[in-house]
Every structure is written in structure tokens, then in C-alpha cells.
Scaffold this active site. Structure first.
Site, short mmCIF file in Angstrom:
data_model
loop_
_atom_site.label_atom_id
_atom_site.label_comp_id
_atom_site.label_asym_id
_atom_site.label_seq_id
_atom_site.Cartn_x
_atom_site.Cartn_y
_atom_site.Cartn_z
N GLN A 117 0.86 -1.15 0.12
CA GLN A 117 -0.17 0.01 0.07
C GLN A 117 0.82 1.10 0.12
O GLN A 117 0.74 2.27 -0.55
CB GLN A 117 -0.77 -0.02 1.19
N HIS A 151 2.47 2.96 -3.15
CA HIS A 151 1.65 3.61 -4.19
C HIS A 151 1.82 5.03 -4.34
O HIS A 151 1.93 5.54 -5.33
CB HIS A 151 0.04 3.34 -3.84
N GLU A 154 -10.25 1.96 3.17
CA GLU A 154 -10.57 1.48 1.77
C GLU A 154 -10.32 -0.16 1.73
O GLU A 154 -11.29 -0.92 1.06
CB GLU A 154 -9.42 1.94 0.77
N HIS A 155 -9.37 -0.68 2.26
CA HIS A 155 -8.90 -2.01 2.19
C HIS A 155 -8.65 -2.49 3.67
O HIS A 155 -8.06 -1.96 4.31
CB HIS A 155 -7.62 -2.61 1.36
N ASP A 212 -6.42 -6.44 -6.03
CA ASP A 212 -5.85 -5.29 -7.03
C ASP A 212 -5.90 -5.85 -8.35
O ASP A 212 -6.33 -4.75 -9.19
CB ASP A 212 -4.67 -4.83 -6.71
N HIS A 249 -53.08 19.54 -8.06
CA HIS A 249 -52.92 18.24 -8.15
C HIS A 249 -54.30 17.38 -7.77
O HIS A 249 -54.74 16.30 -8.30
CB HIS A 249 -52.01 17.87 -6.71
#
Lengths: 430, 430
Positions: free
Chosen positions: A254, A257, A322-323, A356, A415
Site C-alpha cells: 500500500q 503507491h 479502503e482495504h 487489486d 394536484h
């Protein structure tokens, strides 16, 4: 790697909206393309990508794609084809039918599911040119049934003229037939408003730099957009029995990245905490993207020591990562307590890169704590729903008075009269 | 009412983003509440709503709700209870289970559905205080399983001190237990960031004025928001056999909403066009909201004459109307060709107010052409999904090399090593 208690660690990061100058720049580009079409598109492409193109050179040709196939190796082709098949299979399970509810009085109510007609996928150039992301954006749209999927990507990749051949091959393998060599805010504007060359779309998805993100935000409403991706995150929840080397490797996958990525271990085991911190150092030593990973680990990484796994689950739910990897003795036992996470990886063999690249679930996931309220990219993102109401005469006669009561309580006499005119006519007939 | 060809009618309206001054005002309010909490909330409430409250007066009490029940009539209660039951039944059909895909190599993949934890519903005061909208926002969240639903609404309604009793009763009937008398951009900020009195939420929904809309846009990312509602629209597709009086009444029921509302008839019948235009005039004459409806009809209404029903369908798909009524001889025959519409009403008894109030489908629908890519409010809006990956050892051993190939092609060696370290250890063991 820092070892600390959860309360000493700031769990929240701010949302990035860009500076006023960046916003103005993005809006000026969008406005230029909206007003001038191809002329502005080509001008900005020369200005920002250094590529002087004519309108007829914008579209990638079949020859370009054939040439790209000549530049990729067999191992890549085999792997990306199998990955694409897995992704397709997983997303096909998300498909839903239109449905109808048939009522005893003859009324039909329903929900109609339809694919969007035309979707634009932005694929970044530069160092973040990821063929796997092409598959993850394109395949869910295809599975939803979107008939027209168009891809845009800058005309130069990582300083080199031309689109990365692996990107072109991934697009071709995913079945994309319409690709333009244009990027940045100008590409987003072209997809939203259309130009002489590019037909506008209904939705724009895919990651990009801050100008791409700001342009997407600016055109939202004219077209749909996906969420604005933040930096990537992983949280690992582990007990004393977990393998420190596996965890360290996953945290680093991770961290490599980008400098803003966040890798966090949550554990009640001081021993594991120390072992993982040591392993991270050991594995960092010869990692090619060492500088990036080191910066990420130092600034956004941490081992959070908790008293119990139950407290660990609380911390994870607050992080809304996220993960999330769960490496405990019986990870399934904890699953029901996980409230917030984009993707949940269970057990020692479910390393994040499995998801991934290959297993099938989408790798485009909610970042920055937004797993509290948002979801991985999925087939629903490319479907729209319409409600269906076929009301029977019997139903209207039975319920018309109640509908008029509610309309009149809201001061909407028009209406009420739309109902009344029908009731009166039907009563006249009988 | 204008009768013209579709090509002479501008089908698109611009998206409203507010003026820079309005944006600045909304952002200043949001910032004030974010920084100062209740103090700012009470200050802005006095400034904009003219109500001087203490923090302990913000929350509506059970006594307030009991008092509201004393002010509403039995007919309203009966109608709103039956409407709520219909809305609940329709939305329950949208619920989906979490699912798992069990693979022969021991791998489990899945999608986990979970409700959001806490949702805030904004209910406007003033002339647009609609009890029916309370039901339409609250019930889908409840059906999704959201455990905490909180409502905010200004402390004054239509110039009168106090919350409209019909709003309070609708909220109580829908099961809302937590209501605050606060509105405007300050209410949105309180829901997003929390104050001493109000716990922050995961999502904010419900319509409001331009400051509410701009505040929602500003906090998007911190929390989720629903779409920004535009002015309301109806398109009626009808053939020569349709009842002109019904159509005129339905067009006017849309037009009376506000001056920006748009009512359009699409028909191949010149006779029907003339009859509807005459009926609109006739019915307008004694409509209580005549001035609003007249302005809407004159500026945004039209009868669009087409050559054939097929051309009419094309026009409707370009309009992508919020509401579509089909009054033709066999409306079901056309359904499959309707690509873009928020809600589709078939046949002479499916007048739009049937859906606005009672039938069950949601009345909060995509406006301003966004039915091209968005959907009525539905249960999915209050669910989030998580992916599940439990990869087996067998699967990792079989596929690890392909995963590494893809990772290395993207220059992410750390990703490859997270797989490699596992493959090596397993191979060492055997």
C-alpha cells in the site's frame, strides 16, 4: 514504524478540494472546450501534453492497437485475460432484473433497470498508467449493458510520446472500441459537452490528477461522475498468531503507491507490533519504490495497539479503510462486526494484490473514510432506474379521495383536481 | 400554451450552481458551525429564522409531537398512514441480500450489503413544507435498515413560529424519533460536522433552498448527499384518443409547483394539441395557484407536435423528463422504448398525483434531464456495499505468478513481493 494507541492517532484526513488557483484553471479549461470544441481541445493538448495533433489524429486507430499488441509479452496477455474473465464473472453476479408488483386491483408497480447509454472512462498517463484500472472501470459498465464506452487518455505517457501499449491492450481486451488521445481537464470537458470529434457521454469515471478531479466536479449535473478518489489506504487487523512478514509486505504494497497512502496495523499483540515494525524496516531496505514507501509509512503509517480484538474492530470501523485485511485465528467470526470497509480480505492468503489485480471484485474502492457511506465501483453505477406506475381504474376510484386529501393539505389544488376530474367523469358514466 | 415543433423548443436547461455571493454566504455559515458548533447554530437561527433558541430547545420533544397530533384531522391521518404503508411495501421489494460466490478451489468472493448508520433528512419550512416528502425520504432509509434517522427543519413555517404540525405528524408516522428545529445551511453543517447537541451523520438528504443546496455540495465528501433537486417537470406522450381534460389537469398539477416547472405535451395529433391548449386555459381560470401555473406554462410549457409516436418517443428520450405519462391506445407497447424518465405513468388513471402521494414508488425523482443517468430515491441510496475476498491457499498457489506479472508490469514491486513472500514460504514447507 510508529507504535501507538488509537487515541493518539488522528483518524481523519481532510477532503481535498484544490486551491482557488487550481479551480480557476480547471474551470477555464472546461469553459474553453465547452465554447470552442475541438479547437480548444487541440490547443490545451499542445499546451499541457506537448503534443501537436489535428482533430483527425485524436482517435486511436486499429493500427495503433495492433502495434500495441506487438509490444506486450505473452505472460502479460495471459494474466490480463484471466483477470478480465474473473472481473466479468464477479460483476455479472451483481446484475438485477427489472421487476413488477402485480396488485389485486389490477395496478402494476415496478422498477425498470436500464444501462446508461454512453460512458467515458478517463485513464491517466504518467507514472499512474495502470492497465488493471482500465479493466476495473470498463468491465462493470459493459456488464451493466452500456452500449457505448469511450476511453480518453493523454497522448504522452510518463514523458514518452504515445499511449502506453499495456493500456491500449487492456482496453482492447476489455472490448473498448473508441479511444481518444486526450487527457486533463480538457478531456473531461469534451466528454461532458462534446466537440466536433467527441460525442458527449452520460457519465465520466476514472481517476486523474487534481485538474481532472476539479473538472469532473465542475461538470457534475451535466453528466454523472464517479467519486473523487483520495489516497489509498490499508488497515490490517491481526492477532498474535499472524505472520509478521506477510503483514509487513502487505503494508508496504500500500505504502509504495504514493507518499499520501496510509498503512495501519491494528493489533492487541505487542509482540506482533514489534515484529511487524522490524519486518517493515527489513523489507523496505531493497524495495524499488523505497523513498515513496518510507515517506508514506513515516507520515501516515502506524501500528495501533489495542486491548482486545473487539476494540480493534471499533478502531477499524472508525477508520473505515479502503482495504481491510483480517489475519486472525478465525477471521469469519469477526466479519459480521465490520461496519465500514471498501473491501475485506480474510485470512493469510488474501493479500491485497489478489484483489487489486485478479480475484474479480473491483479495486476501485471508497477512500478517505468514505466507506462509511459509499461502495466499490459496481454494476449499479452504470444502471439507472425508472419507476413504473400503471394505476387501474378500480384503484383510482378506491383511493382518489385520500390522494386529494393529501394534495389539498399541501396547498396543491391543481394536484387534487387532476384526480377529481377523473373521478367525476367515471362517476358520471356510471 | 405554445404549440411548436420539437426542434424549435430548447430541450436543455442549465444546471444551477448559485451566484458567487450565495456560495460565499453558504460556505461562511458552514465554516462557522464547523468551528463554533451550537453557538454558531443558534446565532444563524436567530439571524435567518428570527427564532431565539437555547441549545436545549433545539430538539423537538414528545410533547411537541403530541400537540401536533391535536392539530391534524382524521382524514389526513388515515390518508398519510395508508400512503406510508404503500411506500414501505414498494421499497421493501428493492431490498437485496449480501451474497457469496463459492468457488471450487475453496475461495469465497462476495458483496456485503449494510445500511448506513445515521442519516439526516432536511425538511424545508416555508411554502414548500410537504409532509409527503418526509415519507419519501425517511421510509427508504428505514427499509434499508438505517438505525438512526434524524430530521432537521426550520423553527418557523411560512412566516409562522413553530414547525408545521402536518410535518411533525408525518415524521412521527414514519417513525422518526430525533427532530431538531434548525434549517438552512447551518442545519446542513451541523449534520455534517456535528455540534454539542447534534451528532454528525453519514448522509444528508432532502430538498432545500439555494443555500441548503450549496451547503450540501460543500460538505459532500465529509458525508454523502443526495442529488441537488432542480425544478419539477412532466412530459405527457399522447395520441389522438387521449382525454384532453385529463392531460391539461396533469400539466397544470406540475405547473402549479413553481414558475420554473416545465409541463410538456408531445403528440402527433394536431386536434389533441389544440384541445389541450384550450383546456389548459379553461382550467387555469379558477386555479388557486393560477399566477404560478400561468408563468410556468408560458415560459417552460409547450405542446410539441411530432409526425409519429416513434418520433415522440425520441423527443421524450431527449427530454429525459422527471415524470412521463403515456396516454396512448396501448401504453405498455411503448414501454420498452422509453430510455430516460424518472417515473413512468401508464394509461388514463395513472395521473401524476397518484405517484406524488400514494401509490408507493418514490416521488423524489431525477430532474433537469438527469434521468439520463440517475434514479428515483430508493433503498440502495441508504446501503453501502463491501467486497469480500477469502482467497484459498490453493487459489494463491495457482494464480500467484499471474498476479505478480500484472503488478510488475505496473512497476509495483511491493505488490509482487506481498504475493512472492507467501508463495516462497508455502513452497519451502512442501
Amino acid at each position: 514504524m510508529r507504535i501507538m494507541s488509537p487515541k493518539d492517532f488522528g483518524l481523519k484526513r481532510e477532503v481535498e478540494y484544490g486551491t482557488p488557483e487550481q479551480n480557476k484553471a480547471a474551470l477555464d479549461i472546461v469553459d474553453g472546450v465547452k465554447k470552442e470544441g475541438d479547437a480548444a481541445l487541440l490547443r490545451f493538448t499542445e499546451q499541457f501534453d506537448g503534443s501537436r495533433l489535428t482533430a483527425s489524429q485524436l482517435r486511436v486507430t486499429q493500427e495503433d492497437i495492433d502495434a500495441a499488441y506487438g509490444l506486450v509479452d505473452e505472460a502479460f496477455l495471459i494474466a490480463i485475460r484471466e483477470a478480465a474473465a474473473n472481473i466479468r464473472k464477479f460483476h455479472e453476479k451483481q446484475l438485477r432484473n427489472s421487476w413488477m408488483d402485480l396488485q389485486p386491483d389490477g395496478t402494476l408497480l415496478g422498477q425498470i433497470m436500464r444501462p446508461l447509454k454512453r460512458v467515458g472512462v478517463y485513464v491517466p498517463g504518467g507514472k499512474a498508467a495502470y492497465p488493471s484500472s482500465v479493466l476495473m472501470n470498463v468491465i462493470p459498465a459493459q456488464v451493466a449493458g452500456v452500449p457505448e464506452i469511450v476511453m480518453v487518455t493523454p497522448p504522452a505517457t510518463g514523458g514518452k510520446e504515445g499511449i502506453d501499449p499495456f493500456i491500449l491492450v487492456a482496453a482492447a481486451e476489455a472490448g473498448v472500441k473508441e479511444i481518444y488521445r486526450v487527457g486533463g481537464a480538457q478531456a473531461v470537458a469534451a466528454l461532458a459537452y462534446g466537440t466536433e470529434t467527441i460525442i458527449p457521454v452520460d457519465k465520466i469515471c476514472g481517476p486523474g490528477n487534481i485538474y481532472v478531479a476539479l473538472a469532473k466536479r465542475a461538470v457534475f449535473g451535466v453528466v454523472d461522475i464517479d467519486s473523487i478518489a483520495g489516497p489509498s489506504e490499508i488497515a490490517v487487523l491481526a492477532d498474535a498468531g499472524a505472520d509478521a512478514a506477510y503483514i509487513a509486505a502487505d503494508l508496504l504494497s500500500q505504502a509504495e503507491h504514493d507518499e499520501m497512502a496510509s498503512s495501519i496495523l491494528v493489533t492487541p499483540s505487542r509482540e506482533l507490533a514489534d515484529a511487524v515494525a522490524a519486518e517493515v524496516e527489513r523489507q523496505l531496505a531493497d524495495l524499488p519504490r523505497q523513498a515513496i514507501a518510507r515517506s508514506s509509512i513515516d507520515n501516515y503509517g502506524a501500528v495501533l495497539l489495542v486491548e482486545t480484538l473487539a476494540e480493534g474492530i471499533d478502531v477499524v470501523n472508525q477508520l473505515a479503510p479502503e482495504h481491510l485485511e483480517i489475519l486472525t485465528e478465525d477471521p469469519m467470526k469477526l466479519l459480521a462486526y465490520i461496519e465500514n470497509a471498501g473491501a475485506i480480505f480474510l485470512g493469510p492468503y488474501s493479500s491485497e494484490p489478489v484483489g487489486d489485480y485478479f480475484a474479480g471484485p473491483n479495486h476501485i474502492l471508497p477512500t478517505n473514510g468514505t466507506a462509511r457511506f459509499s461502495s466499490p465501483v459496481n454494476v449499479d453505477d452504470f444502471l439507472k432506474k425508472s419507476s413504473l406506475i400503471y394505476y387501474s381504474k378500480e384503484a383510482l376510484m378506491a383511493n382518489g379521495d385520500k390522494i386529494m386529501t393529501l394534495a389539498r393539505h399541501e396547498g396543491l389544488e391543481g394536484h387534487a383536481r387532476a384526480i377529481e376530474i377523473r373521478l367525476e367523469k367515471e362517476r358520471d358514466i356510471h
